[in-house]
Design an enzyme around this catalytic site. Structure first.
Site, PDB file in Angstrom:
ATOM      1  N   SER A 220       0.125  10.390  -4.361  1.00 53.51           N
ATOM      2  CA  SER A 220      -1.010   9.557  -4.755  1.00 53.51           C
ATOM      3  C   SER A 220      -1.997  10.397  -5.549  1.00 53.51           C
ATOM      4  O   SER A 220      -2.458  11.436  -5.066  1.00 53.51           O
ATOM      5  CB  SER A 220      -1.714   8.995  -3.515  1.00 53.51           C
ATOM      6  OG  SER A 220      -0.851   8.160  -2.781  1.00 53.51           O
ATOM      7  N   GLY A 222      -4.920   9.088  -6.843  1.00 55.21           N
ATOM      8  CA  GLY A 222      -6.183   8.361  -6.908  1.00 55.21           C
ATOM      9  C   GLY A 222      -6.230   7.435  -8.105  1.00 55.21           C
ATOM     10  O   GLY A 222      -5.306   6.648  -8.353  1.00 55.21           O
ATOM     11  N   ALA A 223      -7.301   7.544  -8.883  1.00 58.31           N
ATOM     12  CA  ALA A 223      -7.473   6.685 -10.063  1.00 58.31           C
ATOM     13  C   ALA A 223      -6.431   6.953 -11.130  1.00 58.31           C
ATOM     14  O   ALA A 223      -6.275   6.153 -12.071  1.00 58.31           O
ATOM     15  CB  ALA A 223      -8.870   6.876 -10.636  1.00 58.31           C
ATOM     16  N   GLY A 225      -3.168   7.049 -10.649  1.00 60.40           N
ATOM     17  CA  GLY A 225      -1.891   6.428 -10.353  1.00 60.40           C
ATOM     18  C   GLY A 225      -1.077   7.168  -9.314  1.00 60.40           C
ATOM     19  O   GLY A 225      -1.602   7.937  -8.506  1.00 60.40           O
ATOM     20  N   GLY A 251      -4.361   5.359   0.817  1.00 63.38           N
ATOM     21  CA  GLY A 251      -3.092   6.079   0.819  1.00 63.38           C
ATOM     22  C   GLY A 251      -2.139   5.556   1.878  1.00 63.38           C
ATOM     23  O   GLY A 251      -0.917   5.558   1.687  1.00 63.38           O
ATOM     24  N   ASP A 252      -2.694   5.100   3.000  1.00 61.44           N
ATOM     25  CA  ASP A 252      -1.859   4.549   4.071  1.00 61.44           C
ATOM     26  C   ASP A 252      -1.275   3.209   3.649  1.00 61.44           C
ATOM     27  O   ASP A 252      -0.109   2.914   3.930  1.00 61.44           O
ATOM     28  CB  ASP A 252      -2.695   4.388   5.346  1.00 61.44           C
ATOM     29  CG  ASP A 252      -3.450   5.661   5.689  1.00 61.44           C
ATOM     30  OD1 ASP A 252      -2.898   6.751   5.457  1.00 61.44           O
ATOM     31  OD2 ASP A 252      -4.597   5.566   6.165  1.00 61.44           O
TER      32      ASP A 252
END
Length: 315
Positions: A220, A222-223, A225, A251-252
């Site tokens: 992951s 974040g912003a 992708g 993230g979960d």
């Protein structure tokens, strides 16, 4: 069925505030209480999708009872491991501009007997599991190799295992060859011991983590992708998000979406991206339901933008 294991669960309180001002009295706009812990959140997202899930977690004291009741109200089967210590309580402060401040308590220390009971409970419920998702930090008392032991036992029983942790517990577990690991950018950088400035840097780091023992890496960013690297190839997925309300549990939700869709390949990545994008639009650690998803907004491609600079580079 997706079995989740959360060794250090929590009762999470989330307050939405206009802005933090140190030393001042701050009045919250809203307040939420949710069962917390990375594996718990995966179970909540799986249940929201209408899938069967069992959550294994040590619970103690009044907060533990509250966590169990909240999960039961969401239709989640709980496999509790009774402990003498009280389940921890965490606080998250979500500002109007999307900045999140979290205060995570250390949690109770598990005795040797409680540790063995936790492993035995996982074993008992793993027989019917399509996936076992082991997630989050380890409480005091558990050795850094604990997740590695779970991976070894799960594989001996024929189960597939997904792992979302960091630091030494991740490095120890990689030697046991988990089927999937899901680091964020910071955890990915920590695992390879260097900074990440571009999507290409993240891809190379994910490939190295595979070389350390992971069957697949779902990273992951974040912003920026998500990246999936596995035996059959590598893909990049993204979806636009106009405004972030809270990234607690995003993230979960991502991992839950990935496992719900089978846990491999570009279609599973697309489902992971859709869940992650939906989660950040929701308050607190609310997990997205199917109505919250926008699959049409997700783009998945094998043409990874290697030179793209990360909006939040990790040093």
């Amino acid at each position: 069925m997706i079995l989740t294991v959360t060794p250090n669960p929590s009762l999470d309180r989330t307050y939405e505030v206009l802005a933090l001002e140190r030393g001042e009295v701050i009045r919250a706009e809203t307040e939420r209480m949710d069962p917390g812990g990375k594996g718990v959140n995966v179970s909540r997202a799986v249940a929201a999708a209408g899938r069967h899930t069992v959550a294994v977690l040590p619970l103690g004291g009044a907060p533990g009872v509250f966590v169990s009741d909240l999960l039961d109200a969401q239709g989640i089967e709980v496999a509790p491991v009774p402990i003498a210590g009280a389940t921890r309580s965490n606080i998250a402060l979500a500002e109007a501009d999307g900045v999140l401040t979290k205060i995570n308590a250390p949690g109770p220390e598990l005795t040797a007997r409680e540790q063995e009971l936790l492993l035995e409970t996982v074993r008992e419920h793993s027989r019917d599991a399509d996936w076992i998702a082991c997630c989050g930090s380890l409480p005091r008392g558990l050795a850094p190799s604990w997740y590695a032991d779970v991976v070894t036992r799960a594989h001996a029983g024929g189960a597939r295992i997904a792992l979302d942790t960091s630091g030494r517990p991740l490095l120890e577990a990689l030697r046991a060859r988990p089927d999937v690991v899901k680091p964020n950018a910071e955890e990915l950088a920590q695992a390879v011991g260097r900074s990440l400035a571009t999507v290409g840097d993240a891809l190379k780091a994910a490939e190295e983590v595979r070389g350390m023992g992971a069957g697949a890496v779902l990273a992951s960013l974040g912003a920026d992708g998500q990246i999936l690297v596995e035996d059959t190839g590598a893909w990049y997925g993204s979806a636009p998000v106009d405004a972030v309300r809270s990234n607690v549990g995003a993230g979960d939700a991502t991992l839950a979406g990935f496992l719900i869709a089978g846990g491999s390949g570009p279609d599973a990545l697309a489902c992971a991206v859709a869940h992650g994008a939906a989660a950040v639009r929701l308050p607190g650690s609310v997990m997205p339901a199917p109505a919250d998803l926008d699959p049409a907004a997700v783009t998945v491609t094998a043409e990874i933008p290697l030179e793209r600079a990360l909006k939040e580079p990790v040093s």
